[in-house]
Design a protein around this motif. Structure first.
Motif, PDB file in Angstrom:
ATOM      1  N   VAL A   1      41.066  44.617  38.090  1.00  0.00           N
ATOM      2  CA  VAL A   1      40.838  43.316  37.453  1.00  0.00           C
ATOM      3  C   VAL A   1      39.337  43.086  37.394  1.00  0.00           C
ATOM      4  CG1 VAL A   1      41.259  40.838  37.527  1.00  0.00           C
ATOM      5  CG2 VAL A   1      43.002  42.420  38.388  1.00  0.00           C
ATOM      6  N   SER A   2      38.819  42.834  36.214  1.00  0.00           N
ATOM      7  CA  SER A   2      37.411  42.484  36.068  1.00  0.00           C
ATOM      8  C   SER A   2      37.307  41.266  35.163  1.00  0.00           C
ATOM      9  CB  SER A   2      36.597  43.649  35.491  1.00  0.00           C
ATOM     10  OG  SER A   2      37.154  44.074  34.252  1.00  0.00           O
ATOM     11  N   ARG A   3      36.271  40.486  35.364  1.00  0.00           N
ATOM     12  CA  ARG A   3      36.078  39.258  34.592  1.00  0.00           C
ATOM     13  C   ARG A   3      34.862  39.398  33.692  1.00  0.00           C
ATOM     14  NH1 ARG A   3      38.446  38.149  39.213  1.00  0.00           N
ATOM     15  NH2 ARG A   3      40.136  36.611  39.262  1.00  0.00           N
ATOM     16  N   GLY A   4      35.040  38.998  32.441  1.00  0.00           N
ATOM     17  CA  GLY A   4      33.969  39.174  31.476  1.00  0.00           C
ATOM     18  C   GLY A   4      33.679  40.656  31.309  1.00  0.00           C
ATOM     19  N   PHE A   5      32.413  41.003  31.221  1.00  0.00           N
ATOM     20  CA  PHE A   5      32.028  42.407  31.121  1.00  0.00           C
ATOM     21  C   PHE A   5      31.191  42.817  32.326  1.00  0.00           C
ATOM     22  CE2 PHE A   5      32.867  41.102  26.756  1.00  0.00           C
ATOM     23  CZ  PHE A   5      33.805  42.061  26.408  1.00  0.00           C
ATOM     24  N   SER A   6      31.505  42.232  33.493  1.00  0.00           N
ATOM     25  CA  SER A   6      30.818  42.592  34.740  1.00  0.00           C
ATOM     26  C   SER A   6      31.469  43.840  35.322  1.00  0.00           C
ATOM     27  CB  SER A   6      30.901  41.426  35.733  1.00  0.00           C
ATOM     28  OG  SER A   6      30.270  40.293  35.220  1.00  0.00           O
ATOM     29  N   ARG A   7      31.257  44.954  34.684  1.00  0.00           N
ATOM     30  CA  ARG A   7      31.960  46.174  35.067  1.00  0.00           C
ATOM     31  C   ARG A   7      31.644  46.668  36.485  1.00  0.00           C
ATOM     32  NH1 ARG A   7      34.901  48.764  31.202  1.00  0.00           N
ATOM     33  NH2 ARG A   7      34.929  50.642  32.475  1.00  0.00           N
ATOM     34  N   PRO A   8      30.459  46.391  37.069  1.00  0.00           N
ATOM     35  CA  PRO A   8      30.258  46.872  38.440  1.00  0.00           C
ATOM     36  C   PRO A   8      31.187  46.207  39.444  1.00  0.00           C
ATOM     37  CG  PRO A   8      28.169  46.323  37.399  1.00  0.00           C
ATOM     38  CD  PRO A   8      29.246  45.777  36.526  1.00  0.00           C
ATOM     39  N   TYR A   9      31.674  45.015  39.118  1.00  0.00           N
ATOM     40  CA  TYR A   9      32.416  44.219  40.097  1.00  0.00           C
ATOM     41  C   TYR A   9      33.874  44.109  39.676  1.00  0.00           C
ATOM     42  CZ  TYR A   9      27.534  43.053  40.838  1.00  0.00           C
ATOM     43  OH  TYR A   9      26.174  43.133  41.025  1.00  0.00           O
ATOM     44  N   LYS A  10      34.758  44.698  40.498  1.00  0.00           N
ATOM     45  CA  LYS A  10      36.179  44.752  40.173  1.00  0.00           C
ATOM     46  C   LYS A  10      37.017  44.536  41.426  1.00  0.00           C
ATOM     47  CE  LYS A  10      36.103  48.018  36.292  1.00  0.00           C
ATOM     48  NZ  LYS A  10      36.682  49.275  35.754  1.00  0.00           N
ATOM     49  N   SER A  11      38.256  44.114  41.198  1.00  0.00           N
ATOM     50  CA  SER A  11      39.267  44.088  42.252  1.00  0.00           C
ATOM     51  C   SER A  11      40.319  45.141  41.926  1.00  0.00           C
ATOM     52  CB  SER A  11      39.931  42.706  42.338  1.00  0.00           C
ATOM     53  OG  SER A  11      38.991  41.708  42.657  1.00  0.00           O
ATOM     54  N   TYR A  12      40.791  45.840  42.956  1.00  0.00           N
ATOM     55  CA  TYR A  12      41.841  46.850  42.802  1.00  0.00           C
ATOM     56  C   TYR A  12      43.126  46.276  43.411  1.00  0.00           C
ATOM     57  CZ  TYR A  12      38.148  50.182  41.632  1.00  0.00           C
ATOM     58  OH  TYR A  12      37.100  50.827  41.034  1.00  0.00           O
TER      59      TYR A  12
END
Length: 239
Positions: free
Chosen positions: A124-135
């Motif tokens: 799960v990522s919000r916007g286009f903040s690709r470095p920061y995700k939840s698995y």
């Protein structure tokens, strides 16, 4: 005489029909194909085996690669191409994601199976903040009913959480504090670099057991009639 001639003329045709019937016996008809929506859903995830690990090194490399990517348009294209589709609503409903003002993107990561369960992991990522995700890990029974969901790994600006899942679907989660290299104040996230990781907390999750948030998710999509009168998905209740 004419009957004899006609009989000999028909022999080649009769032979061809006999040969065709031998090669294609009627008794070998295939059973009609029945599509299984749950198997279609699972097919989006890369099959893998247990034990399954998302290591600190992997997460650090993914963050670094994402921060060093300069082409925002290619990011958007790649994000759209691997979007997780769930038209049947197998994934548990998360009201907090629906209430977020920032677009939320789900991407398939992996799927595993045991004798009694299916496990899928998506990001799960919000916007286009690709470095920061939840698995997120979701455990299903063999019929496709969601039993439990847990966030098992994560990358953020300050922390990352790595995980290892064993054959019994026990997840060992280790959280690390991210130590950034010193950079100029004008530098952006893309120019930053991770100097190292400091272990912080550790826990073990039974992925087959619901957590406290699963009651809110209801382990199924929200239905229109379940919302308060006059409310809509994504609205915020005002007091």
């Amino acid at each position: 005489m004419k009957k004899t001639i006609l009989l000999f003329a028909a022999l080649p045709t009769i032979g061809l029909l006999a040969a065709f019937s031998l090669r294609n016996p009627v008794s070998e008809k295939k059973a009609p194909r029945t599509d299984d929506p749950f198997q279609t859903f699972l097919a989006q995830f890369k099959p893998t085996t247990l034990p399954y690990t998302i290591s600190p090194k992997q997460l650090q490399e993914r963050m670094t690669n994402a921060m060093n990517t300069q082409d925002i348009k290619s990011l958007k294209r790649s994000k759209g191409s691997s979007r997780l589709n769930d038209p049947e609503g197998f994934l548990p409903f998360n009201r907090m994601e629906m209430m977020s003002r920032v677009p939320t993107f789900h991407e398939p990561e992996a799927q595993m199976a045991t004798a009694d369960h299916h496990l899928v992991i998506y990001t799960v990522s919000r916007g286009f903040s690709r470095p920061y995700k939840s698995y997120v890990a979701v455990v299903f029974d063999k019929q496709g009913t969601a039993l439990a969901t847990h966030t098992i790994a994560e990358t953020s600006y300050d922390y990352l959480s790595a995980v290892s899942v064993d054959h019994n679907l026990q997840a060992a989660v280790q959280t690390y504090r991210i130590n950034w290299k010193d950079t100029d104040e004008d530098n952006t996230d893309r120019e930053r670099a991770i100097a190292g990781l400091t272990p912080e907390t550790a826990k073990v999750l039974d992925l087959t057991q619901p957590d406290e948030n699963d009651m809110d998710r209801k382990l199924r999509p929200a239905k229109k009639h379940e919302l308060p009168a006059g409310a809509s998905i994504g609205s915020v209740e005002r007091h």
